[in-house]
Design a protein around this motif. Structure first.
Motif, PDB file in Angstrom:
ATOM      1  N   LEU A   4       0.829  -1.201   0.000  1.00 51.87           N
ATOM      2  CA  LEU A   4       0.000   0.000   0.000  1.00 51.87           C
ATOM      3  C   LEU A   4       0.870   1.260   0.000  1.00 51.87           C
ATOM      4  N   GLU A   5       1.921   1.255   0.813  1.00 53.55           N
ATOM      5  CA  GLU A   5       2.832   2.409   0.845  1.00 53.55           C
ATOM      6  C   GLU A   5       3.519   2.595  -0.497  1.00 53.55           C
ATOM      7  N   LEU A   6       3.869   1.482  -1.149  1.00 51.62           N
ATOM      8  CA  LEU A   6       4.500   1.562  -2.462  1.00 51.62           C
ATOM      9  C   LEU A   6       3.557   2.196  -3.477  1.00 51.62           C
ATOM     10  N   ALA A  16      -1.860   2.468 -12.741  1.00 51.19           N
ATOM     11  CA  ALA A  16      -1.821   1.277 -13.595  1.00 51.19           C
ATOM     12  C   ALA A  16      -2.546   0.111 -12.928  1.00 51.19           C
ATOM     13  N   THR A  17      -2.325  -0.055 -11.628  1.00 53.43           N
ATOM     14  CA  THR A  17      -2.989  -1.129 -10.887  1.00 53.43           C
ATOM     15  C   THR A  17      -4.499  -0.931 -10.863  1.00 53.43           C
ATOM     16  N   VAL A  18      -4.925   0.303 -10.565  1.00 53.18           N
ATOM     17  CA  VAL A  18      -6.351   0.603 -10.529  1.00 53.18           C
ATOM     18  C   VAL A  18      -6.979   0.384 -11.900  1.00 53.18           C
ATOM     19  N   GLY A  19      -6.304   0.859 -12.951  1.00 51.25           N
ATOM     20  CA  GLY A  19      -6.841   0.729 -14.298  1.00 51.25           C
ATOM     21  C   GLY A  19      -7.020  -0.720 -14.718  1.00 51.25           C
ATOM     22  N   GLY A 126      -7.852   9.937  -3.715  1.00 60.59           N
ATOM     23  CA  GLY A 126      -6.608   9.349  -3.245  1.00 60.59           C
ATOM     24  C   GLY A 126      -6.824   7.946  -2.708  1.00 60.59           C
ATOM     25  N   VAL A 127      -5.805   7.413  -2.035  1.00 54.79           N
ATOM     26  CA  VAL A 127      -5.900   6.076  -1.462  1.00 54.79           C
ATOM     27  C   VAL A 127      -6.534   6.215  -0.076  1.00 54.79           C
ATOM     28  N   THR A 128      -7.849   6.293  -0.060  1.00 51.11           N
ATOM     29  CA  THR A 128      -8.605   6.509   1.165  1.00 51.11           C
ATOM     30  C   THR A 128      -9.822   5.595   1.183  1.00 51.11           C
ATOM     31  N   TRP A 129     -10.477   5.514   2.341  1.00 49.79           N
ATOM     32  CA  TRP A 129     -11.693   4.721   2.410  1.00 49.79           C
ATOM     33  C   TRP A 129     -12.793   5.350   1.570  1.00 49.79           C
ATOM     34  N   GLU A 130     -12.753   6.707   1.451  1.00 47.92           N
ATOM     35  CA  GLU A 130     -13.750   7.366   0.609  1.00 47.92           C
ATOM     36  C   GLU A 130     -13.647   6.881  -0.841  1.00 47.92           C
ATOM     37  N   ALA A 131     -12.424   6.662  -1.310  1.00 50.33           N
ATOM     38  CA  ALA A 131     -12.241   6.157  -2.672  1.00 50.33           C
ATOM     39  C   ALA A 131     -12.831   4.758  -2.808  1.00 50.33           C
TER      40      ALA A 131
END
Length: 289
Positions: A4-6, A16-19, A126-131
């Motif tokens: 996750l930090e990476l 790229a991962t999300v896509g 961003g990388v959040t719970w909202e996302a």
């Protein structure tokens, strides 16, 4: 360093991962859009047969997992290399490898659209719970819009769980306070229900379906009652423009029913990401800000 930090520290890898993940999700959403109405129809037929004492009509049992993906024209079972999101469509040039019949363009469009909207959600939150929550809502809205376009149905099995999720998120400090979320859900449903009843009383016809009431209530539960006017204005304007264009193009009369769900879904999604900015722009334009 954790994975996750990476991802957080490497935006290119994150997107790229999300896509890629969203492309796979889009492929599954295509299955849901196609099969869920068929599964609902089968369930209705079984229930009607049981109520009337008739024999349950024979039909292939469908689920979201089985049978495997196949060509709707010839029944050709798709091999793994023919089922790669987006790439298989391009490699096959939009045609079945067995019968050469065209594959609907909706399949790659849903996959690409799911990836694009998912990337926008992660870019915005961003990388959040909202996302994470917004991604769930985004994918649900894509399914609802696709099914409504095809069948003019908005299945409760998708709308209602998303509505309850919005209310639960408000308790955890979500996109709206619990008070605003409860008011939003109630007012969203009751407002369109009142419009529906008034239109039916005046014209004797139904102007929209109950699924639209629940979808509007869903946005009230997620975003609070304050977002409802903007969502209604956006969806109505876009729906009127596109609806008139479609009617003119198809040569249909003005009484031809058109799904309202996709316009509500699009307006609600925009409000999810940019509601405050849109509200501010409207108030400034109208001179109320």
């Amino acid at each position: 360093m954790s994975a996750l930090e990476l991802l957080i520290q490497t935006p290119a890898l994150l997107y790229a991962t999300v896509g890629l993940f969203a492309l796979a999700v889009g492929s599954f959403l295509n299955v849901v859009i196609h099969r869920l109405p068929l599964m609902m129809e089968q369930a209705w037929r079984r229930e009607c047969a049981e109520l009337t004492g008739e024999e349950v009509p024979a039909a292939e049992r469908l689920s979201l997992a089985l049978p495997g993906s196949r060509c709707p024209h010839c029944g050709h079972a798709l091999r793994a290399r023919e089922n790669i999101p987006l790439l298989s469509y391009l490699f096959l040039r939009g045609r079945c490898s067995a019968c050469a019949q065209p594959i609907g363009a909706r399949y790659p469009l849903v996959e690409a659209g799911t990836a694009l909207l998912s990337l926008l959600v992660v870019w915005h939150f961003g990388v959040t719970w909202e996302a994470g929550a917004a991604l769930i809502l985004t994918w649900g809205l894509i399914v609802l819009a696709g099914i409504d376009i095809d069948t003019q149905l908005l299945p409760d099995s998708i709308t209602l769980p998303l509505l309850w999720l919005g209310l639960l998120l408000s308790l955890a400090g979500g996109f709206a306070s619990p008070r605003d979320a409860i008011l939003g859900a109630a007012l969203g449903y009751l407002f369109l229900w009142t419009i529906y009843q008034g239109f039916k009383l005046i014209t004797g016809r139904e102007g929209m379906g109950y699924g639209d009431f629940k979808l509007f209530a869903l946005f009230g539960a997620w975003l609070g009652w304050q977002a409802l006017p903007m969502i209604l204005i956006l969806s109505s304007v876009v729906g009127a423009v596109i609806g008139l264009a479609l009617l003119a193009r198809r040569g249909q009369d003005r009484h031809t029913p058109l799904p309202f769900g996709p316009y509500l879904a699009a307006a609600g999604w925009l409000a999810l990401l940019w509601g405050d900015s849109l509200n501010g722009a409207y108030l400034q334009w109208s001179g109320l800000g």
